[in-house]
Design a protein around this motif. Structure first.
Motif, mmCIF file in Angstrom:
data_model
loop_
_atom_site.group_PDB
_atom_site.id
_atom_site.type_symbol
_atom_site.label_atom_id
_atom_site.label_comp_id
_atom_site.label_asym_id
_atom_site.label_seq_id
_atom_site.Cartn_x
_atom_site.Cartn_y
_atom_site.Cartn_z
ATOM 1 N N UNK A 161 -5.758 -39.646 21.307
ATOM 2 C CA UNK A 161 -5.861 -38.257 21.755
ATOM 3 C C UNK A 161 -6.146 -38.194 23.255
ATOM 4 N N UNK A 162 -6.988 -39.068 23.768
ATOM 5 C CA UNK A 162 -7.243 -39.123 25.208
ATOM 6 C C UNK A 162 -5.973 -39.448 25.976
ATOM 7 N N UNK A 163 -5.192 -40.401 25.476
ATOM 8 C CA UNK A 163 -3.950 -40.764 26.149
ATOM 9 C C UNK A 163 -2.959 -39.608 26.160
ATOM 10 N N UNK A 164 -2.905 -38.855 25.064
ATOM 11 C CA UNK A 164 -1.981 -37.721 24.987
ATOM 12 C C UNK A 164 -2.381 -36.636 25.977
ATOM 13 N N UNK A 165 -3.672 -36.317 26.048
ATOM 14 C CA UNK A 165 -4.136 -35.258 26.953
ATOM 15 C C UNK A 165 -3.920 -35.658 28.409
ATOM 16 N N UNK A 166 -4.290 -36.875 28.756
ATOM 17 C CA UNK A 166 -4.105 -37.342 30.132
ATOM 18 C C UNK A 166 -2.623 -37.405 30.486
ATOM 19 N N UNK A 167 -1.793 -37.838 29.530
ATOM 20 C CA UNK A 167 -0.356 -37.885 29.773
ATOM 21 C C UNK A 167 0.234 -36.506 29.992
ATOM 22 N N UNK A 168 -0.243 -35.514 29.221
ATOM 23 C CA UNK A 168 0.255 -34.153 29.408
ATOM 24 C C UNK A 168 -0.144 -33.615 30.778
#
Length: 260
Positions: A161-168
């Motif tokens: 979830x952290x990777x998805x948010x930072x990627x967005x």
């Protein structure tokens, strides 16, 4: 009025000037160089004041010479105008922080005890949002193909979830390539920004749910409900303000650069 601050024209009429005599800022043909200013003995405060006055006078002269009826966007060189101004502001806030640190020193708690673990462990406040994403275990689905077990552990799910948010966050500048300067020009992307800010606050509150006097299930629901509500309200307000904002408040600006 001091006679040193005036100049007399051929017709005998007194004309006020910024320079000449004992004025703060010299006329254009008498403006001292940086080396001459540096060699003066009045100090940095006097030098800073002269630059502020010089910038003000140049801005006034440019606006008087402009053909535009409404206010135009003007700029000055980074050196020395902007640099001196920024140094003055930086010195002020640095002095305020040093004063507060000396007058109101922070409380130093008891030293850490390596033999005991605190009941509640939290990161620094600016990482609460990341810590809150690690508590998204209820959203980790149970797959029937795996006999009702989860595809990944809850802690792994939080890292993803952290990777998805930072990627967005990293990809948004590539998705929005418009030239908008104000939120009202692109209500959708402004609403996305409002959504992100509210979500950062709500997910941070979720990370400290043990310290909040609220039901944890209600807090979990509000964590994802409030960002959508705030984003929708922001989009609706900006969309309704668009026509009046463009054609009444910024007629000159949009006549120079029409919106898409």
């Amino acid at each position: 009025m001091n006679e040193n601050d005036n100049t007399e024209t051929d017709g005998g009429e007194d004309v006020a000037t910024d320079g000449g005599g004992t004025g703060i800022v010299a006329p254009d043909d008498e403006t001292p160089t940086w080396r001459e200013r540096k060699e003066r003995k009045q100090g940095l405060s006097r030098l800073t004041y002269e630059y502020f006055e010089r910038a003000r006078r140049e801005d006034q002269d440019l606006r008087m010479e402009s053909d535009y009826v409404e206010r135009d966007v003007l700029a000055f060189p980074a050196w020395p105008h902007e640099m001196v101004r920024n140094l003055a502001l930086t010195s002020f806030f640095t002095g305020m922080m040093i004063f507060l640190a000396a007058a109101l020193p922070p409380h130093i708690g008891a030293p850490a005890n390596p033999s005991s673990t605190p009941a509640i462990i939290l990161p620094d406040w600016y990482l609460y949002w990341s810590f809150g994403l690690l508590k998204l275990g209820p959203l980790n689905p149970d797959l029937a193909l795996l006999g009702g077990s989860k595809l990944m552990a809850d802690r792994t799910y939080g890292v993803v979830a952290n990777l998805v948010v930072v990627g967005f966050i990293a990809i948004v500048p590539f998705l929005n390539k418009g030239s908008a300067r104000r939120p009202v020009e692109q209500p959708f992307w402004a609403a996305v920004g409002v959504f992100g800010v509210i979500f950062a606050l709500t997910i941070s509150a979720l990370s400290v749910k043990n310290l909040l006097p609220m039901d944890s299930h209600l807090l979990f629901d509000l964590t994802f409900l409030l960002p959508f509500v705030g984003g929708f309200i922001a989009y609706a307000l900006l969309k309704s303000m668009r026509e009046g904002y463009m054609f009444e408040l910024n007629r000159r600006y949009y006549r120079l650069r029409p919106p898409k």
